[in-house]
Design an enzyme around this catalytic site. Structure first.
Site, PDB file in Angstrom:
ATOM      1  N   GLU A 221       0.837  -1.201   0.000  1.00 50.01           N
ATOM      2  CA  GLU A 221       0.000   0.000   0.000  1.00 50.01           C
ATOM      3  C   GLU A 221       0.870   1.248   0.000  1.00 50.01           C
ATOM      4  O   GLU A 221       1.819   1.354   0.789  1.00 50.01           O
ATOM      5  CB  GLU A 221      -0.911  -0.048   1.232  1.00 50.01           C
ATOM      6  CG  GLU A 221      -1.925  -1.195   1.118  1.00 50.01           C
ATOM      7  CD  GLU A 221      -2.408  -1.743   2.445  1.00 50.01           C
ATOM      8  OE1 GLU A 221      -1.834  -1.398   3.492  1.00 50.01           O
ATOM      9  OE2 GLU A 221      -3.370  -2.537   2.431  1.00 50.01           O
TER      10      GLU A 221
ATOM     11  N   LEU B 213      -6.399  -1.640  -0.477  1.00 52.98           N
ATOM     12  CA  LEU B 213      -6.330  -2.087   0.913  1.00 52.98           C
ATOM     13  C   LEU B 213      -6.988  -3.469   1.008  1.00 52.98           C
ATOM     14  O   LEU B 213      -8.169  -3.584   1.291  1.00 52.98           O
ATOM     15  CB  LEU B 213      -7.044  -1.087   1.829  1.00 52.98           C
ATOM     16  CG  LEU B 213      -6.619   0.384   1.671  1.00 52.98           C
ATOM     17  CD1 LEU B 213      -7.275   1.241   2.743  1.00 52.98           C
ATOM     18  CD2 LEU B 213      -5.113   0.539   1.747  1.00 52.98           C
ATOM     19  N   SER B 214      -6.233  -4.469   0.700  1.00 50.36           N
ATOM     20  CA  SER B 214      -6.743  -5.845   0.635  1.00 50.36           C
ATOM     21  C   SER B 214      -5.641  -6.777   1.103  1.00 50.36           C
ATOM     22  O   SER B 214      -5.132  -7.588   0.333  1.00 50.36           O
ATOM     23  CB  SER B 214      -7.106  -6.215  -0.805  1.00 50.36           C
ATOM     24  OG  SER B 214      -7.965  -5.277  -1.379  1.00 50.36           O
ATOM     25  N   GLU B 215      -5.286  -6.658   2.360  1.00 56.08           N
ATOM     26  CA  GLU B 215      -4.081  -7.341   2.829  1.00 56.08           C
ATOM     27  C   GLU B 215      -4.148  -8.845   2.627  1.00 56.08           C
ATOM     28  O   GLU B 215      -3.162  -9.474   2.231  1.00 56.08           O
ATOM     29  CB  GLU B 215      -3.818  -7.021   4.297  1.00 56.08           C
ATOM     30  CG  GLU B 215      -3.390  -5.573   4.552  1.00 56.08           C
ATOM     31  CD  GLU B 215      -4.557  -4.611   4.671  1.00 56.08           C
ATOM     32  OE1 GLU B 215      -5.717  -5.088   4.769  1.00 56.08           O
ATOM     33  OE2 GLU B 215      -4.336  -3.390   4.670  1.00 56.08           O
TER      34      GLU B 215
ATOM     35  N   GLN C   1       2.561  -1.624   5.844  1.00 55.68           N
ATOM     36  CA  GLN C   1       2.761  -0.297   6.431  1.00 55.68           C
ATOM     37  C   GLN C   1       2.744  -0.298   7.949  1.00 55.68           C
ATOM     38  O   GLN C   1       3.324   0.580   8.571  1.00 55.68           O
ATOM     39  CB  GLN C   1       1.743   0.696   5.883  1.00 55.68           C
ATOM     40  CG  GLN C   1       1.793   0.859   4.369  1.00 55.68           C
ATOM     41  CD  GLN C   1       3.189   1.141   3.847  1.00 55.68           C
ATOM     42  OE1 GLN C   1       4.126   1.373   4.595  1.00 55.68           O
ATOM     43  NE2 GLN C   1       3.353   1.094   2.526  1.00 55.68           N
TER      44      GLN C   1
ATOM     45  N   PHE D  34      -1.457  -9.485  11.676  1.00 55.07           N
ATOM     46  CA  PHE D  34      -2.507 -10.276  12.328  1.00 55.07           C
ATOM     47  C   PHE D  34      -3.600 -10.620  11.321  1.00 55.07           C
ATOM     48  O   PHE D  34      -4.206 -11.678  11.376  1.00 55.07           O
ATOM     49  CB  PHE D  34      -3.123  -9.511  13.510  1.00 55.07           C
ATOM     50  CG  PHE D  34      -2.151  -9.202  14.623  1.00 55.07           C
ATOM     51  CD1 PHE D  34      -1.270 -10.162  15.086  1.00 55.07           C
ATOM     52  CD2 PHE D  34      -2.120  -7.949  15.209  1.00 55.07           C
ATOM     53  CE1 PHE D  34      -0.381  -9.890  16.118  1.00 55.07           C
ATOM     54  CE2 PHE D  34      -1.242  -7.660  16.243  1.00 55.07           C
ATOM     55  CZ  PHE D  34      -0.363  -8.634  16.694  1.00 55.07           C
TER      56      PHE D  34
ATOM     57  N   HIS E 212      -1.122  -0.088  16.272  1.00 54.72           N
ATOM     58  CA  HIS E 212      -0.051   0.183  15.304  1.00 54.72           C
ATOM     59  C   HIS E 212       1.344  -0.038  15.886  1.00 54.72           C
ATOM     60  O   HIS E 212       2.324   0.389  15.309  1.00 54.72           O
ATOM     61  CB  HIS E 212      -0.119   1.648  14.830  1.00 54.72           C
ATOM     62  CG  HIS E 212      -1.170   1.914  13.797  1.00 54.72           C
ATOM     63  ND1 HIS E 212      -2.479   1.571  13.965  1.00 54.72           N
ATOM     64  CD2 HIS E 212      -1.094   2.485  12.574  1.00 54.72           C
ATOM     65  CE1 HIS E 212      -3.171   1.942  12.892  1.00 54.72           C
ATOM     66  NE2 HIS E 212      -2.354   2.491  12.033  1.00 54.72           N
TER      67      HIS E 212
END
Lengths: 328, 324
Positions: B29, B56-58, B80, B86, B128
């Site tokens: 990303e 945004l499609s981990e 990022q 997770f 984060h």
């Protein structure tokens, strides 16, 4: 061999492979059980008949049909299911992970919907290389509720990747019906991402092949992804374990009605009786060889239980801490 | 000798590997603009088929990389924030990592998962700020945490060239580290080989990632009282047990400092292995985040949860004293 015969031969192989495998489950020769594909053979046969050897597939936990239709050796495949060193995966994968990378078979997969993004990545690799290979992801109706699969639809459509999503709608996700599990329509999930979607009769291999040919041609020529919903009926249990657990979730009448449209008969009547009987006899011979080969094959050496854990051959420490005197 | 920053070393490693091998590609990303400064300039140089800005499609792009790797590519994914791992634990631990064994060695998955900014970045709070390297070492994914610019360069190179999935955690606390580096000597650093940054004879301090600098500062502070050896494992799996054993054989005393949670953490594994297999003259200690910690927002709370240099100093003194 003409296409009608080829489709029937593939389906007959899948059917007899599965029936023999179920016998071996009950005999205790296949541990862990299997997820039978019986009743859905026309889907694997029809889709894979539209593919080349270098095309890629990802499969499901109900994967025997896809793996066989794409060209894996049924003899080594049965050896895999019986956990033998001669198996496709040297006894490391079993039913739910059977794979043959030399035939583009990236394997059955134990997590519902997991293959969609993997196939999409493989399709992207083909584009990056300048190849016209396509990738096919098989999955069931239960998978359309998995977020990762919908994310994969988005990537495939956004980047116009040559991937064919094949949803095998057999009416049930384990024991939950489609009506209980899926909001909206299955094809609409793909259409929402701009992916052309069709529904076909998944009991009719010729109909599946027609749809797959269109989709594969679109993929090879830069037209992006396609989606096929193939409806079929799972004749047998979700898993062979069901018989022991005596789980009941389908009425006898429903099962009988489902079984009355047997994909092997639908394709079989397109052949003359002699040809069909010949294919049936060939298949019996092949499966007898497969069973004999599997049961005669050596079991893997326990000392190699973690061979292939790393492609580089890295060996970790063993798990015996105190008894392991050497620091490794 | 030239000054090289850790961040610049990462950037150089990726750029060099992409120039060397056209199968190396990077996805993630905001990498087109190089939001972390690691991928800066790569899009202009290599184009969108090798520098792939993902939605945004981990979960999808992580397994997408697996599929690409199975088909012969060598993808690098830039995550990022560490907590995204997770989300994609299934895709890494249960898919990518298992392909080789489950297929009987037919498949290899050479993907590098790269987190430039793991751990606390001060003020980024609970979701984060984790350092989840222990999870990946536990399931068996090769896991690397470089502490210096030359190791960041060399280990990133090795990770990309490795035929297995490799996690590379670049601690936020390391990104600004600068060092004098012989640019001509920069090259691959093997996995599983630790590094003794400072030799000593009294106490072995194992420090992970950015805490190597804290350990070196403590060693300097105590130099006239206690001779501290600073051992940086560099890779957590495979771990350089031989290197650790050699150090502990000299000192007989062990303290581990690790900026991840105590319960089931890598520090516990290091202590357990030392207790089982090495000759310790006194019980070892570890300085870590608390059990199950979630990093709080306010600066003083954030710092209260992370292992600190003065805690390490105290632990080293206690371990040293208890043996006299």
């Amino acid at each position: 061999m003409n296409m009608a015969e080829g489709l029937y031969r593939t389906m007959r192989l899948i059917r007899r492979f599965e029936e023999r495998a179920i016998e071996l489950v009950h005999a205790g020769e296949i541990i862990g059980g299997i997820h039978p594909y019986i009743g859905q053979e026309a889907i694997a046969a029809g889709v894979c008949a539209a593919l080349r050897d270098d095309d890629v597939i990802t499969s499901t936990h109900r994967g025997h049909g896809h793996v066989l239709a794409k060209g894996a050796d049924p003899v080594r495949m049965l050896a895999e299911l019986t956990g033998r060193a001669t198996g496709l995966n040297q006894g490391r994968g079993g039913s739910m992970h059977a794979a043959d990378f030399s035939k583009g078979i990236y394997g059955a997969n134990g997590i519902v919907g997991a293959g969609g993004a993997i196939a999409t990545g493989a399709a992207w690799a083909a584009v990056k290389e300048g190849s016209d290979r396509v990738a096919v992801s098989f999955f069931g109706d239960g998978a359309v509720n998995q977020g990762v699969l919908l994310e994969a639809f988005n990537l495939a459509a956004l980047w116009r990747l040559p991937v064919l999503f094949v949803c095998e709608n057999n009416g049930y996700a384990t024991t939950l019906t489609v009506a209980q599990a899926v909001a909206g329509s299955i094809t609409a999930r793909a259409e929402a991402f701009g992916i052309p979607a069709v529904s076909v009769d998944g009991a009719d291999a010729a109909a599946v092949l027609d749809a797959a040919r269109d989709a594969v041609a679109r993929g090879r020529t830069g037209g992006g992804p396609s989606f096929i919903e193939a409806t079929a009926y799972r004749f047998d249990a979700h898993h062979t374990w069901e018989h022991k657990a005596r789980v009941r979730y389908r009425a006898d009448e429903e099962v009988a009605a489902g079984r009355s449209r047997d994909p092997l008969d639908i394709q079989g009547v397109r052949l003359d009786a002699e040809t069909r009987a010949g294919i049936d006899a060939d298949t019996e011979t092949l499966m007898a060889e497969a069973v004999a080969f599997a049961l005669d094959s050596p079991r893997p050496d326990p000392a190699g239980a973690l061979d292939h854990l790393y492609a580089t051959g890295l060996r970790g420490r063993d798990g015996i801490g105190l008894l392991d005197t050497a620091v490794r | 000798m030239a000054r090289l920053s850790y961040l610049k070393a990462l950037q150089r490693a990726l750029a060099d590997e992409m120039a060397r091998d056209e199968n190396v590609c990077v996805l993630g990303e905001d990498i087109g603009v190089g939001v972390n400064n690691v991928t800066t300039g790569l899009l202009a140089k290599h184009g969108p088929l090798r520098v792939v800005d993902t939605p945004l499609s981990e979960q999808a792009f992580t397994s997408f990389a697996t599929g690409a790797a199975l088909a012969g590519q060598r993808p690098v994914i830039e995550f990022q924030i560490p907590s995204l791992l997770f989300l994609v634990f299934e895709q890494i631990a249960n898919q990518a990592h298992k392909f080789s064994l489950m297929t009987g060695g037919q498949a290899k998955v050479p993907v590098t998962y790269f987190v430039p900014g793991s751990g606390s970045r001060s003020g980024w709070a609970g979701q984060h700020s984790d350092h989840p390297y222990g999870l990946f070492a536990h399931v068996g994914v090769k896991t690397v945490v470089p502490a210096t610019p030359e190791d960041a360069y060399g280990l990133f190179l090795t990770a990309i060239r490795d035929d297995d999935p490799v996690m590379l955690f670049a601690p936020a606390g390391s990104l600004g580290v600068r060092g004098d580096v012989d640019m001509d000597a920069l090259g691959p650093v093997p996995l599983g080989v630790g590094r003794v940054h400072r030799e000593g004879t009294d106490v072995t301090v194992v420090a992970v990632g950015h805490l190597v600098q804290s350990a070196l500062a403590v060693a300097e502070q105590l130099a006239d009282q206690i001779s501290v050896e600073v051992f940086d494992p560099r890779t957590l799996h495979p771990f350089d047990w031989d290197g650790l054993a050699a150090s502990v054989a000299k000192t007989g005393r062990l303290v581990v400092i690790d900026d991840s949670n105590r319960m089931c953490g890598i520090a516990g594994e290091i202590l357990a292995t030392a207790a089982e297999q090495m000759r310790l003259t006194v019980p070892p200690k570890r300085v870590t985040r608390p059990d199950g910690a979630v990093l709080p927002f306010a600066r003083e709370l954030d710092l209260a949860v992370q292992p600190q240099q003065d805690q390490l100093l105290t632990a080293v003194q206690e371990v040293y004293k208890s043996s006299r």
